[in-house]
Write an enzyme that holds these catalytic residues in place. Structure first.
Site, PDB file in Angstrom:
ATOM      1  N   LYS A  22       0.831  -1.219   0.000  1.00 25.92           N
ATOM      2  CA  LYS A  22       0.000   0.000   0.000  1.00 25.92           C
ATOM      3  C   LYS A  22       0.862   1.263   0.000  1.00 25.92           C
ATOM      4  O   LYS A  22       0.668   2.158  -0.812  1.00 25.92           O
ATOM      5  CB  LYS A  22      -0.912   0.009   1.225  1.00 25.92           C
ATOM      6  CG  LYS A  22      -1.620   1.333   1.442  1.00 25.92           C
ATOM      7  CD  LYS A  22      -2.514   1.329   2.662  1.00 25.92           C
ATOM      8  CE  LYS A  22      -1.895   1.924   3.902  1.00 25.92           C
ATOM      9  NZ  LYS A  22      -1.696   3.371   3.912  1.00 25.92           N
ATOM     10  N   ASN A  23       1.817   1.325   0.933  1.00 23.10           N
ATOM     11  CA  ASN A  23       2.547   2.582   1.092  1.00 23.10           C
ATOM     12  C   ASN A  23       3.494   2.860  -0.076  1.00 23.10           C
ATOM     13  O   ASN A  23       3.854   4.011  -0.318  1.00 23.10           O
ATOM     14  CB  ASN A  23       3.293   2.609   2.431  1.00 23.10           C
ATOM     15  CG  ASN A  23       2.323   2.826   3.598  1.00 23.10           C
ATOM     16  OD1 ASN A  23       1.144   3.130   3.375  1.00 23.10           O
ATOM     17  ND2 ASN A  23       2.805   2.653   4.811  1.00 23.10           N
ATOM     18  N   ARG A  93      -4.454  10.539   3.576  1.00 20.66           N
ATOM     19  CA  ARG A  93      -3.225  11.152   4.027  1.00 20.66           C
ATOM     20  C   ARG A  93      -2.192  11.274   2.894  1.00 20.66           C
ATOM     21  O   ARG A  93      -1.543  12.298   2.713  1.00 20.66           O
ATOM     22  CB  ARG A  93      -2.639  10.281   5.143  1.00 20.66           C
ATOM     23  CG  ARG A  93      -1.314  10.723   5.674  1.00 20.66           C
ATOM     24  CD  ARG A  93      -1.484  11.867   6.628  1.00 20.66           C
ATOM     25  NE  ARG A  93      -0.228  12.546   6.861  1.00 20.66           N
ATOM     26  CZ  ARG A  93      -0.148  13.731   7.426  1.00 20.66           C
ATOM     27  NH1 ARG A  93      -1.236  14.350   7.808  1.00 20.66           N
ATOM     28  NH2 ARG A  93       1.013  14.309   7.612  1.00 20.66           N
ATOM     29  N   CYS A 117      -5.284   8.368   8.672  1.00 20.53           N
ATOM     30  CA  CYS A 117      -5.414   7.853  10.038  1.00 20.53           C
ATOM     31  C   CYS A 117      -5.158   8.954  11.052  1.00 20.53           C
ATOM     32  O   CYS A 117      -4.274   9.786  10.877  1.00 20.53           O
ATOM     33  CB  CYS A 117      -4.407   6.723  10.276  1.00 20.53           C
ATOM     34  SG  CYS A 117      -4.967   5.158   9.632  1.00 20.53           S
ATOM     35  N   ARG A 122      -0.163  15.462  12.831  1.00 18.33           N
ATOM     36  CA  ARG A 122       0.631  14.971  11.692  1.00 18.33           C
ATOM     37  C   ARG A 122       1.146  16.170  10.905  1.00 18.33           C
ATOM     38  O   ARG A 122       0.596  16.548   9.870  1.00 18.33           O
ATOM     39  CB  ARG A 122      -0.213  14.013  10.830  1.00 18.33           C
ATOM     40  CG  ARG A 122      -0.661  12.795  11.612  1.00 18.33           C
ATOM     41  CD  ARG A 122      -1.292  11.733  10.755  1.00 18.33           C
ATOM     42  NE  ARG A 122      -0.335  11.030   9.933  1.00 18.33           N
ATOM     43  CZ  ARG A 122      -0.608   9.872   9.316  1.00 18.33           C
ATOM     44  NH1 ARG A 122      -1.787   9.323   9.444  1.00 18.33           N
ATOM     45  NH2 ARG A 122       0.306   9.289   8.579  1.00 18.33           N
ATOM     46  N   ASP A 125       5.833  20.140   8.367  1.00 15.78           N
ATOM     47  CA  ASP A 125       6.885  21.172   8.359  1.00 15.78           C
ATOM     48  C   ASP A 125       8.147  20.715   7.627  1.00 15.78           C
ATOM     49  O   ASP A 125       8.799  21.506   6.943  1.00 15.78           O
ATOM     50  CB  ASP A 125       7.225  21.603   9.803  1.00 15.78           C
ATOM     51  CG  ASP A 125       7.630  20.412  10.669  1.00 15.78           C
ATOM     52  OD1 ASP A 125       6.804  19.494  10.836  1.00 15.78           O
ATOM     53  OD2 ASP A 125       8.777  20.383  11.158  1.00 15.78           O
ATOM     54  N   GLN A 126       8.499  19.445   7.741  1.00 13.36           N
ATOM     55  CA  GLN A 126       9.733  18.962   7.093  1.00 13.36           C
ATOM     56  C   GLN A 126       9.570  18.889   5.569  1.00 13.36           C
ATOM     57  O   GLN A 126      10.526  19.112   4.827  1.00 13.36           O
ATOM     58  CB  GLN A 126      10.152  17.599   7.648  1.00 13.36           C
ATOM     59  CG  GLN A 126      10.460  17.608   9.132  1.00 13.36           C
ATOM     60  CD  GLN A 126      11.566  18.594   9.490  1.00 13.36           C
ATOM     61  OE1 GLN A 126      12.659  18.566   8.937  1.00 13.36           O
ATOM     62  NE2 GLN A 126      11.267  19.505  10.409  1.00 13.36           N
ATOM     63  N   ASP A 305       3.583   0.741  12.267  1.00 13.95           N
ATOM     64  CA  ASP A 305       2.353   0.198  11.668  1.00 13.95           C
ATOM     65  C   ASP A 305       2.099  -1.255  12.055  1.00 13.95           C
ATOM     66  O   ASP A 305       1.074  -1.829  11.679  1.00 13.95           O
ATOM     67  CB  ASP A 305       2.404   0.348  10.135  1.00 13.95           C
ATOM     68  CG  ASP A 305       2.259   1.800   9.707  1.00 13.95           C
ATOM     69  OD1 ASP A 305       1.983   2.656  10.574  1.00 13.95           O
ATOM     70  OD2 ASP A 305       2.416   2.086   8.507  1.00 13.95           O
ATOM     71  N   ARG A 397      -9.285   0.036   3.821  1.00 16.28           N
ATOM     72  CA  ARG A 397      -8.343   0.997   3.217  1.00 16.28           C
ATOM     73  C   ARG A 397      -7.026   0.322   2.866  1.00 16.28           C
ATOM     74  O   ARG A 397      -6.315   0.764   1.960  1.00 16.28           O
ATOM     75  CB  ARG A 397      -8.030   2.123   4.215  1.00 16.28           C
ATOM     76  CG  ARG A 397      -9.041   3.241   4.262  1.00 16.28           C
ATOM     77  CD  ARG A 397      -8.535   4.370   5.152  1.00 16.28           C
ATOM     78  NE  ARG A 397      -7.131   4.619   4.910  1.00 16.28           N
ATOM     79  CZ  ARG A 397      -6.229   4.930   5.847  1.00 16.28           C
ATOM     80  NH1 ARG A 397      -6.594   5.050   7.090  1.00 16.28           N
ATOM     81  NH2 ARG A 397      -4.967   5.128   5.526  1.00 16.28           N
TER      82      ARG A 397
END
Ligand code: UD1
Length: 426
Positions: A22-23, A93, A117, A122, A125-126, A305, A397
């Protein structure tokens, strides 16, 4: 309302095949925006998050086809306007990756602040720090993050925290920038390496992915490609945890054992037998689990996770275990649900102390987010009696055919539709 109903304490046996990651998929699909040709992506998981991000590209003007269940063909050339509104991105996300991809392609992007999620603040800034080094200014206006550069020029970025999202977004923005971008303290997750390999297959020059320094030499053009994404490390880990919970002997196929090392190490510590082969692993559990301590960390540490799923099995281990969530601020919301099943857990900030009980008992519970939902399945498979899991949309999801895959290895699991108003309003 759909629920998953599980009658637990049946041993699991047989074989299960893991889907694409997924990621990786949710980073690679937005990356297609940068291409000047059609990209064919194979080993795509058929899950809601992936279908959503593909639909977002389609609604922005890309042509998206699914020649078979696990392949997407995307022609991004119809995307002319680098804007993704709240209506498009609210549930996802990873839609924040559109910022980097659209910025890299058009030197500007407007993307609504993302959903996904909910386990604490979350920040981005980076991501924005990286864009700024490349020459892009940002403003937040009307719920949208707007970034814009006259011209993107490579630079030197040191990430203050190891962030998967920031590493992905900066790689996407830098890949066509002028000159070299160096990302220090970069994330090293398997899907970062997969994204780099995908970009390179389109003609990019990304080096060092998988180490904490990534160097991106900007190129003028990215072309068509065919690419197959890696297997899902967390889906595999969830099936490993499920066998550790219910007991049995299962061959988990289509995995990269190296990606599972931290999970394998912890399960072995708990007394689970794991045999590793080239692209599969066998998980055998035939006696009560032993306690252990777990601390989540960026890769190659133990993945956050997998934290809820490992906590779920520690509730039935012999002794007291400590789980330290060192990545997210608020990732113990599922603990209330496990308590409903008889788990003895106390939480203090980022620490959970788990006193192992002999066995959990089935109860009505909720999936409070994606991996929390996976943890409910893991717990229920080892518990005595019936567990009903609500809010399963979170689970869908990220897990392809979850009910069918577990049923095929002997779980007594089914999806039911309840129109009982008392249940619906609960
Ligand atoms: C990704 C994963 C998610 C996983 C997480 C950590 C995807 C789609 N999602 O999320 O499943 O739980 O990695 O492995 O791949 N942070 C900042 N500033 C930033 C960005 C992050 O302070 O600009 C902090 C976060 O608050 C968090 C930590 O860094 O404490 C890690 O976050 P990050 O790695 O960015 O997570 P995601 O990419 O959102």
């Amino acid at each position: 309302m759909e629920k998953i109903v599980i009658n637990g304490a049946n041993k699991l046996h047989g074989e299960v095949k893991i889907s694409g990651a997924k990621n990786a998929a949710v980073a690679i699909i937005p990356a297609v925006v940068l291409s000047d040709g059609v990209c064919r992506i194979e080993n795509i998981p058929n899950i809601m998050d992936v279908n959503l991000i593909a639909k977002i590209l389609q609604e922005m003007g890309a042509k998206v086809q699914r020649p078979n269940k696990t392949t997407l063909e995307i022609d991004p050339r119809g995307i002319k306007n680098p804007v993704a509104t709240y209506d498009l991105v609210r549930h996802m996300r990873a839609s924040s990756y559109l910022l980097g991809a659209l910025l890299g392609k058009f030197s500007r992007a407007e993307v609504a602040l993302p959903g996904g999620c909910d386990f604490g603040v979350r920040p981005v800034d980076q991501h924005l720090k990286g864009f700024a080094v490349l020459g892009a200014k940002h403003i937040v206006e009307g719920g949208m993050i707007k970034v814009k550069a006259d011209k993107l020029v490579g630079g030197h970025i040191y990430l203050d925290v190891v962030s998967v999202g920031a590493t992905v977004n900066i790689m996407l923005a830098a890949v066509k920038a002028e000159g070299r971008t160096t990302i220090e303290n970069a994330a090293k997750e398997p899907h970062i390496v997969d994204l780099a390999n995908f970009l390179n297959s389109m003609g990019a020059d990304v080096r060092g992915a998988g180490t904490d320094v990534i160097k991106v030499n900007g190129v003028k053009r990215l072309n068509s490609t065919t690419y197959s994404i890696i297997p899902d490390q967390i889906e595999a880990g969830t099936y490993m945890a499920a066998v550790a919970s219910a007991g049995g002997n299962v061959l988990i196929q289509n995995v990269i054992p190296k990606h599972l090392e931290s999970i394998t190490a912890k399960l072995r510590e708990m007394g689970v037998i794991i045999e590793e082969y080239d692209d599969s692993i066998r998980v055998i559990k035939d006696k009560r689990l032993k306690r252990c301590n777990v601390k989540t960390m960026p890769h190659p540490g133990f993945p956050t996770d997998m934290q809820p799923q490992i906590a779920a099995i520690l509730t039935m281990a012999d002794g007291t275990s400590i789980v330290n969530e060192a990545v997210w601020d608020n990732r113990f919301r599922y603990v209330e649900e496990l308590r409903r099943m008889g788990a003895e857990i106390s939480v203090d900030g980022k620490l959970a102390v788990i006193e192992g009980v002999e066995q959990l008992e089935g109860a009505p519970v909720k999936a409070t987010d994606l991996r929390a939902g996976a943890a409910m399945i893991v717990a229920a498979l080892g518990a005595k009696g019936t567990t009903q899991i609500e809010d399963i949309r979170h689970i869908e999801r990220g897990y392809e055919d979850v009910v069918e895959k577990f049923r095929a290895i002997g779980a007594d699991i089914r999806r039911v539709y309840s129109n009982d108003p008392a249940v619906q309003t609960a």
